[in-house]
Design a protein around this motif. Structure first.
Motif, PDB file in Angstrom:
ATOM      1  N   ARG A 114       0.831  -1.187   0.000  1.00  0.00           N
ATOM      2  CA  ARG A 114       0.000   0.000   0.000  1.00  0.00           C
ATOM      3  C   ARG A 114       0.873   1.246   0.000  1.00  0.00           C
ATOM      4  N   ASP A 115       0.309   2.321  -0.505  1.00  0.00           N
ATOM      5  CA  ASP A 115       1.064   3.577  -0.570  1.00  0.00           C
ATOM      6  C   ASP A 115       1.436   4.066   0.822  1.00  0.00           C
ATOM      7  N   ARG A 116       0.575   3.888   1.799  1.00  0.00           N
ATOM      8  CA  ARG A 116       0.847   4.367   3.151  1.00  0.00           C
ATOM      9  C   ARG A 116       1.375   3.214   3.992  1.00  0.00           C
ATOM     10  N   PRO A 117       2.650   3.278   4.413  1.00  0.00           N
ATOM     11  CA  PRO A 117       3.230   2.166   5.183  1.00  0.00           C
ATOM     12  C   PRO A 117       2.442   1.893   6.455  1.00  0.00           C
ATOM     13  N   ALA A 118       2.229   0.623   6.736  1.00  0.00           N
ATOM     14  CA  ALA A 118       1.505   0.225   7.938  1.00  0.00           C
ATOM     15  C   ALA A 118       1.989  -1.152   8.350  1.00  0.00           C
ATOM     16  N   GLY A 119       1.768  -1.489   9.601  1.00  0.00           N
ATOM     17  CA  GLY A 119       2.147  -2.814  10.074  1.00  0.00           C
ATOM     18  C   GLY A 119       3.084  -2.751  11.263  1.00  0.00           C
ATOM     19  N   LEU A 120       3.662  -3.893  11.579  1.00  0.00           N
ATOM     20  CA  LEU A 120       4.509  -4.056  12.760  1.00  0.00           C
ATOM     21  C   LEU A 120       5.980  -4.147  12.369  1.00  0.00           C
ATOM     22  N   VAL A 121       6.833  -3.424  13.086  1.00  0.00           N
ATOM     23  CA  VAL A 121       8.289  -3.512  12.911  1.00  0.00           C
ATOM     24  C   VAL A 121       8.895  -3.892  14.258  1.00  0.00           C
ATOM     25  N   ARG A 122       9.569  -5.039  14.296  1.00  0.00           N
ATOM     26  CA  ARG A 122      10.182  -5.523  15.537  1.00  0.00           C
ATOM     27  C   ARG A 122      11.635  -5.064  15.580  1.00  0.00           C
ATOM     28  N   VAL A 123      11.991  -4.362  16.659  1.00  0.00           N
ATOM     29  CA  VAL A 123      13.301  -3.720  16.781  1.00  0.00           C
ATOM     30  C   VAL A 123      14.027  -4.230  18.025  1.00  0.00           C
ATOM     31  N   ARG A 124      15.285  -4.607  17.867  1.00  0.00           N
ATOM     32  CA  ARG A 124      16.126  -4.942  19.024  1.00  0.00           C
ATOM     33  C   ARG A 124      17.218  -3.884  19.108  1.00  0.00           C
ATOM     34  N   CYS A 125      17.430  -3.356  20.312  1.00  0.00           N
ATOM     35  CA  CYS A 125      18.230  -2.148  20.437  1.00  0.00           C
ATOM     36  C   CYS A 125      19.107  -2.182  21.684  1.00  0.00           C
ATOM     37  N   LEU A 126      20.394  -1.924  21.522  1.00  0.00           N
ATOM     38  CA  LEU A 126      21.254  -1.710  22.680  1.00  0.00           C
ATOM     39  C   LEU A 126      20.790  -0.459  23.421  1.00  0.00           C
ATOM     40  N   ARG A 127      20.972  -0.447  24.740  1.00  0.00           N
ATOM     41  CA  ARG A 127      20.528   0.704  25.530  1.00  0.00           C
ATOM     42  C   ARG A 127      21.165   1.998  25.038  1.00  0.00           C
ATOM     43  N   LEU A 128      22.457   1.949  24.739  1.00  0.00           N
ATOM     44  CA  LEU A 128      23.151   3.141  24.272  1.00  0.00           C
ATOM     45  C   LEU A 128      22.547   3.637  22.966  1.00  0.00           C
ATOM     46  N   ALA A 129      22.240   2.714  22.058  1.00  0.00           N
ATOM     47  CA  ALA A 129      21.654   3.098  20.780  1.00  0.00           C
ATOM     48  C   ALA A 129      20.256   3.655  20.967  1.00  0.00           C
ATOM     49  N   PHE A 130      19.486   3.070  21.881  1.00  0.00           N
ATOM     50  CA  PHE A 130      18.136   3.570  22.114  1.00  0.00           C
ATOM     51  C   PHE A 130      18.179   5.012  22.594  1.00  0.00           C
ATOM     52  N   ARG A 131      19.051   5.285  23.557  1.00  0.00           N
ATOM     53  CA  ARG A 131      19.119   6.641  24.110  1.00  0.00           C
ATOM     54  C   ARG A 131      19.695   7.635  23.096  1.00  0.00           C
ATOM     55  N   THR A 132      20.614   7.171  22.250  1.00  0.00           N
ATOM     56  CA  THR A 132      21.294   8.074  21.330  1.00  0.00           C
ATOM     57  C   THR A 132      20.499   8.329  20.058  1.00  0.00           C
ATOM     58  N   TYR A 133      19.874   7.290  19.511  1.00  0.00           N
ATOM     59  CA  TYR A 133      19.265   7.426  18.189  1.00  0.00           C
ATOM     60  C   TYR A 133      17.760   7.147  18.115  1.00  0.00           C
ATOM     61  N   VAL A 134      17.232   6.335  19.000  1.00  0.00           N
ATOM     62  CA  VAL A 134      15.842   5.897  18.838  1.00  0.00           C
ATOM     63  C   VAL A 134      14.882   6.706  19.704  1.00  0.00           C
ATOM     64  N   GLU A 135      15.216   6.882  20.968  1.00  0.00           N
ATOM     65  CA  GLU A 135      14.303   7.534  21.907  1.00  0.00           C
ATOM     66  C   GLU A 135      13.852   8.900  21.413  1.00  0.00           C
ATOM     67  N   ARG A 136      14.775   9.649  20.850  1.00  0.00           N
ATOM     68  CA  ARG A 136      14.466  11.032  20.478  1.00  0.00           C
ATOM     69  C   ARG A 136      13.663  11.162  19.181  1.00  0.00           C
ATOM     70  N   ILE A 137      13.517  10.070  18.414  1.00  0.00           N
ATOM     71  CA  ILE A 137      12.757  10.161  17.161  1.00  0.00           C
ATOM     72  C   ILE A 137      11.363   9.542  17.261  1.00  0.00           C
ATOM     73  N   LEU A 138      11.048   8.934  18.407  1.00  0.00           N
ATOM     74  CA  LEU A 138       9.801   8.185  18.498  1.00  0.00           C
ATOM     75  C   LEU A 138       8.571   9.056  18.236  1.00  0.00           C
ATOM     76  N   ALA A 139       8.514  10.209  18.830  1.00  0.00           N
ATOM     77  CA  ALA A 139       7.339  11.073  18.651  1.00  0.00           C
ATOM     78  C   ALA A 139       7.205  11.513  17.195  1.00  0.00           C
ATOM     79  N   ALA A 140       8.317  11.921  16.590  1.00  0.00           N
ATOM     80  CA  ALA A 140       8.272  12.384  15.202  1.00  0.00           C
ATOM     81  C   ALA A 140       7.918  11.234  14.257  1.00  0.00           C
ATOM     82  N   PHE A 141       8.438  10.044  14.547  1.00  0.00           N
ATOM     83  CA  PHE A 141       8.125   8.899  13.691  1.00  0.00           C
ATOM     84  C   PHE A 141       6.646   8.543  13.788  1.00  0.00           C
ATOM     85  N   HIS A 142       6.105   8.579  15.008  1.00  0.00           N
ATOM     86  CA  HIS A 142       4.681   8.280  15.181  1.00  0.00           C
ATOM     87  C   HIS A 142       3.816   9.293  14.436  1.00  0.00           C
ATOM     88  N   ASP A 143       4.202  10.552  14.476  1.00  0.00           N
ATOM     89  CA  ASP A 143       3.437  11.573  13.758  1.00  0.00           C
ATOM     90  C   ASP A 143       3.486  11.336  12.257  1.00  0.00           C
TER      91      ASP A 143
END
Length: 300
Positions: free
Chosen positions: A89-118
């Motif tokens: 479909r043109d609009r991406p949808a579905g489940l993405v399973r992510v495994r993340c080191l704590r350092l990576a989560f705090r550095t790269y993932v945590e800060r983009i969650l709100a923007a990605f959800h929007d």
């Protein structure tokens, strides 16, 4: 009702599973009379009775039991196939399973969650934050964040930011009582706050770069923790020397709460990587997440 052309079979499965025309009709969004007509037409077409009806209950005939046994897995497989097609479909949808080191989560993932959800409200991120090194595919994950030095060869790796280095740190109060180590070997005379890598029985050996080569130092101390932030917090309290990523402890160094040690013996190493299995065709939801992370990644 799903999958035009299989409505009568789905109606039969619903009645068989619910054991009631009224409950099945509610589940399917039909009136009981409409559902009864669908089942009657199916039985007439097949030339066999599938259900035994009484005023109080509904039961499967032998033919109905055999039909249910055959078509239930077939309908499940059909639904799975339709979901797979839905990935295009043109609009991406579905489940993405992510495994993340704590350092990576705090550095790269945590800060983009709100923007990605929007940006992608129809994508669900299922994130496991864990420092254990595991097989991404065997664990059922779509994408992972790991250290470059343990990146699997059959994975696609996307470097995030610059190289990183680990340094030893201690509080001014600890240094005033016990002095500074001049070389990595001097750590044997100090109380070192150790960290146990998840999934391993022994604490992590601290790694330094001396005389052109990497060396491991098996430090000792009165405190072993399972999470690096616990070690940093203990170091701030003056308990001992901790060892962690420089950019993560730099704010505490700037505030004067920690003092860097043995910096001449600390060298950079491959930093954090986004990784995922090689695949011919990638689900749009996964592609959207990977592209978003790449576009948002900055040097720590």
């Amino acid at each position: 009702m799903k999958a035009s052309g299989t409505n009568d079979l789905r109606a039969f499965v619903a009645v068989a599973e619910q054991g009631s025309f009224s409950k099945a009709a509610e589940r399917l969004g039909l009136s009981p009379s409409s559902l009864s007509q669908i089942i009657r037409a199916l039985e007439e077409r097949l030339g066999v009775r599938l259900l035994q009806r009484t005023t109080r209950s509904v039961a499967l005939t032998e033919a109905g039991e055999r039909l249910l046994l055959r078509i239930r897995p077939a309908l499940d497989e059909l639904d799975a196939a339709l979901r797979d097609v839905g990935h295009f479909r043109d609009r991406p949808a579905g489940l993405v399973r992510v495994r993340c080191l704590r350092l990576a989560f705090r550095t790269y993932v945590e800060r983009i969650l709100a923007a990605f959800h929007d940006a992608y409200p129809e994508i669900t991120l299922d994130i496991l934050v864990d420092d254990a090194i595991v097989d991404l595919v065997a664990g059922g994950f779509d994408v992972g964040f790991t250290l470059g030095e343990v990146l699997e060869k059959d994975m696609v790796g996307v470097k995030l930011g610059a190289e990183i280095r680990q340094i030893a740190v201690a509080a001014p109060s600890y240094i005033s009582r016990h002095g500074r180590p001049a070389t990595p070997k001097d750590l044997h005379g100090h109380n070192c706050i150790r960290w146990r890598w998840p999934g391993r029985s022994l604490p992590y050996n601290w790694e330094f770069f001396s005389n052109g080569t990497w060396v491991e130092v098996e430090v000792d101390g009165s405190l072993i923790v399972s999470e690096q932030q616990m070690a940093i917090d203990a170091a701030v309290e003056g308990i001992g020397i901790a060892f962690w990523v420089e950019h993560a402890v730099q704010p505490l160094i700037d505030e004067g709460k920690l003092v860097p040690l043995l910096q001449d013996h600390s060298a950079p190493f491959p930093g954090l990587y986004l990784c995922y299995p090689r695949q011919r065709q990638m689900a749009p939801a996964l592609r959207a997440f990977i592209d978003f992370v790449k576009a948002s990644a900055v040097t720590p």
